[in-house]
Design a protein around this motif. Structure first.
Motif, PDB file in Angstrom:
ATOM      1  N   LYS A   6      49.231  83.111  59.454  1.00 37.55           N
ATOM      2  CA  LYS A   6      50.017  82.960  58.237  1.00 37.55           C
ATOM      3  C   LYS A   6      49.752  81.604  57.601  1.00 37.55           C
ATOM      4  N   GLU A   7      49.546  81.606  56.285  1.00 37.84           N
ATOM      5  CA  GLU A   7      49.401  80.382  55.519  1.00 37.84           C
ATOM      6  C   GLU A   7      50.367  80.468  54.343  1.00 37.84           C
ATOM      7  N   GLY A   8      51.350  79.588  54.324  1.00 40.90           N
ATOM      8  CA  GLY A   8      52.373  79.666  53.293  1.00 40.90           C
ATOM      9  C   GLY A   8      53.137  80.967  53.411  1.00 40.90           C
ATOM     10  N   ALA A   9      53.193  81.714  52.333  1.00 37.70           N
ATOM     11  CA  ALA A   9      53.942  82.977  52.332  1.00 37.70           C
ATOM     12  C   ALA A   9      53.067  84.177  52.675  1.00 37.70           C
ATOM     13  N   TYR A  10      51.770  83.953  52.916  1.00 41.82           N
ATOM     14  CA  TYR A  10      50.838  85.064  53.054  1.00 41.82           C
ATOM     15  C   TYR A  10      50.218  85.148  54.450  1.00 41.82           C
ATOM     16  N   TRP A  11      49.939  86.388  54.858  1.00 38.48           N
ATOM     17  CA  TRP A  11      49.248  86.652  56.115  1.00 38.48           C
ATOM     18  C   TRP A  11      47.778  86.952  55.836  1.00 38.48           C
ATOM     19  N   TYR A  12      46.913  86.498  56.753  1.00 33.08           N
ATOM     20  CA  TYR A  12      45.474  86.697  56.607  1.00 33.08           C
ATOM     21  C   TYR A  12      44.892  87.272  57.901  1.00 33.08           C
ATOM     22  N   LEU A  13      44.156  88.366  57.753  1.00 33.31           N
ATOM     23  CA  LEU A  13      43.340  88.879  58.849  1.00 33.31           C
ATOM     24  C   LEU A  13      41.925  88.399  58.576  1.00 33.31           C
ATOM     25  N   ARG A  14      41.418  87.527  59.461  1.00 32.59           N
ATOM     26  CA  ARG A  14      40.134  86.893  59.230  1.00 32.59           C
ATOM     27  C   ARG A  14      39.133  87.301  60.308  1.00 32.59           C
ATOM     28  N   ILE A  15      38.005  87.800  59.860  1.00 31.93           N
ATOM     29  CA  ILE A  15      36.915  88.172  60.750  1.00 31.93           C
ATOM     30  C   ILE A  15      35.726  87.268  60.437  1.00 31.93           C
ATOM     31  N   PHE A  16      35.221  86.600  61.463  1.00 32.14           N
ATOM     32  CA  PHE A  16      34.088  85.685  61.302  1.00 32.14           C
ATOM     33  C   PHE A  16      32.849  86.316  61.929  1.00 32.14           C
ATOM     34  N   ILE A  17      31.770  86.368  61.165  1.00 27.04           N
ATOM     35  CA  ILE A  17      30.531  86.978  61.643  1.00 27.04           C
ATOM     36  C   ILE A  17      29.409  85.945  61.617  1.00 27.04           C
ATOM     37  N   ASP A  18      28.400  86.172  62.445  1.00 21.19           N
ATOM     38  CA  ASP A  18      27.296  85.221  62.548  1.00 21.19           C
ATOM     39  C   ASP A  18      26.011  85.989  62.794  1.00 21.19           C
ATOM     40  N   LYS A  19      24.884  85.340  62.511  1.00 20.32           N
ATOM     41  CA  LYS A  19      23.583  85.905  62.868  1.00 20.32           C
ATOM     42  C   LYS A  19      22.542  84.793  62.830  1.00 20.32           C
ATOM     43  N   GLU A  20      21.436  85.037  63.495  1.00 19.46           N
ATOM     44  CA  GLU A  20      20.332  84.079  63.501  1.00 19.46           C
ATOM     45  C   GLU A  20      19.825  83.897  62.079  1.00 19.46           C
ATOM     46  N   GLY A  21      19.730  82.648  61.659  1.00 20.50           N
ATOM     47  CA  GLY A  21      19.266  82.377  60.311  1.00 20.50           C
ATOM     48  C   GLY A  21      20.364  82.268  59.278  1.00 20.50           C
ATOM     49  N   GLY A  22      21.593  82.619  59.674  1.00 20.80           N
ATOM     50  CA  GLY A  22      22.714  82.450  58.760  1.00 20.80           C
ATOM     51  C   GLY A  22      23.172  83.738  58.098  1.00 20.80           C
ATOM     52  N   VAL A  23      24.448  83.784  57.796  1.00 17.16           N
ATOM     53  CA  VAL A  23      25.082  84.946  57.181  1.00 17.16           C
ATOM     54  C   VAL A  23      25.000  84.837  55.659  1.00 17.16           C
TER      55      VAL A  23
END
Length: 205
Positions: free
Chosen positions: A77-94
C-alpha cells in the motif's frame, strides 16, 4: 495503441484506453513500468491464502515460458492505494514490450484466481539496475558484488552502508565496508540493493 518508446525518467508518458491507465518510465537506472488499474474483486484474499504466494505461483511459470525471470512479487500500500507489483528480468535487460506482454498474459489469469479483495493497481516492471535484493537467490547471484544497505535506525550516526556482499543467510547479510566485515540483521534494514555507480555527467539523448 501507439508504439511505445523508452524515455528519460524525468519525463513520463501517461495515457488512458477505456479503464486502463498506463505509465511508461525509463531512467538512468532503467526501470520499465506497465500499469493497469483494477476494480474490486469478489472474494477476500484471506480466504485464499497469502496474496504474494498465490500470485507468485501463478506468474512464475507464465513468465518463464516467455523467456523471462520472475524477480519478485509484492503487494503493498502507498497512500490510499494498493499495488500488485511484478518484477521481471532477463539477460540483456527488459523492454517495455516485455512488461506489456507479461501484463496482458497475467491479467485475466490473476482475475480468475481472484486473490485480492480490494481495488488495486497492477504493475509489471523491471527491477532496474539498483535492484532490491530480497530472495535468497538474489543474494546468491550477487555474491562478491557491491551492495547498498540502508538501516532502519542509524548506528553511530551512520544509516547508509556500501560494501562488497560476502555472505548471507536467512536472517543476516555480511558485507565488507572499508576493509572490515560487518554482519547486519535483515530485519534491521529498510532495504538492501545492488549498488551501481552512475555517471551523472553523461546526458541522456
Amino acid at each position: 495503441m501507439g508504439k511505445k518508446a523508452c524515455i528519460p525518467s524525468k519525463y513520463m508518458v501517461e495515457y488512458k484506453q477505456s479503464d486502463k491507465k498506463v505509465e511508461e518510465r525509463v531512467g538512468r537506472c532503467p526501470a520499465l513500468l506497465f500499469m493497469l488499474q483494477k476494480g474490486w474483486s469478489k472474494v477476500s484474499a484471506t480466504k485464499k491464502g497469502n496474496t504474494v504466494e498465490i500470485v507468485t505461483a501463478i506468474a512464475k511459470p507464465v513468465v518463464e515460458e516467455m523467456g523471462l525471470t520472475l524477480w519478485d512479487v509484492r503487494y503493498e500500500k502507498e497512500g490510499a492505494y494498493w499495488y500488485l507489483r511484478i518484477f521481471i528480468d532477463k539477460e540483456g535487460g527488459v523492454t517495455i514490450d516485455d512488461c506489456e506482454n507479461v501484463s496482458r498474459r497475467l491479467d485475466s489469469i490473476i482475475d480468475e484466481a481472484d486473490p485480492i479483495s480490494q481495488a488495486y493497481y497492477f504493475e509489471v516492471s523491471s527491477p532496474g539496475i539498483g535492484r532490491d535484493l530480497v530472495r535468497d537467490w538474489h543474494f546468491e547471484r550477487y555474491l562478491g558484488q557491491p551492495i547498498e544497505v540502508r538501516l532502519i535506525r542509524p548506528e553511530n550516526g551512520v544509516r547508509d552502508l556500501i560494501g562488497e556482499l560476502v555472505r548471507h543467510d536467512e536472517n543476516t547479510v555480511t558485507m565488507v565496508c572499508n576493509g572490515e566485515e560487518k554482519t547486519i540483521a535483515k530485519k534491521d534494514t529498510a532495504f538492501i540493493r545492488l549498488h551501481e555507480e552512475i555517471d551523472m555527467s553523461k546526458d541522456i539523448d
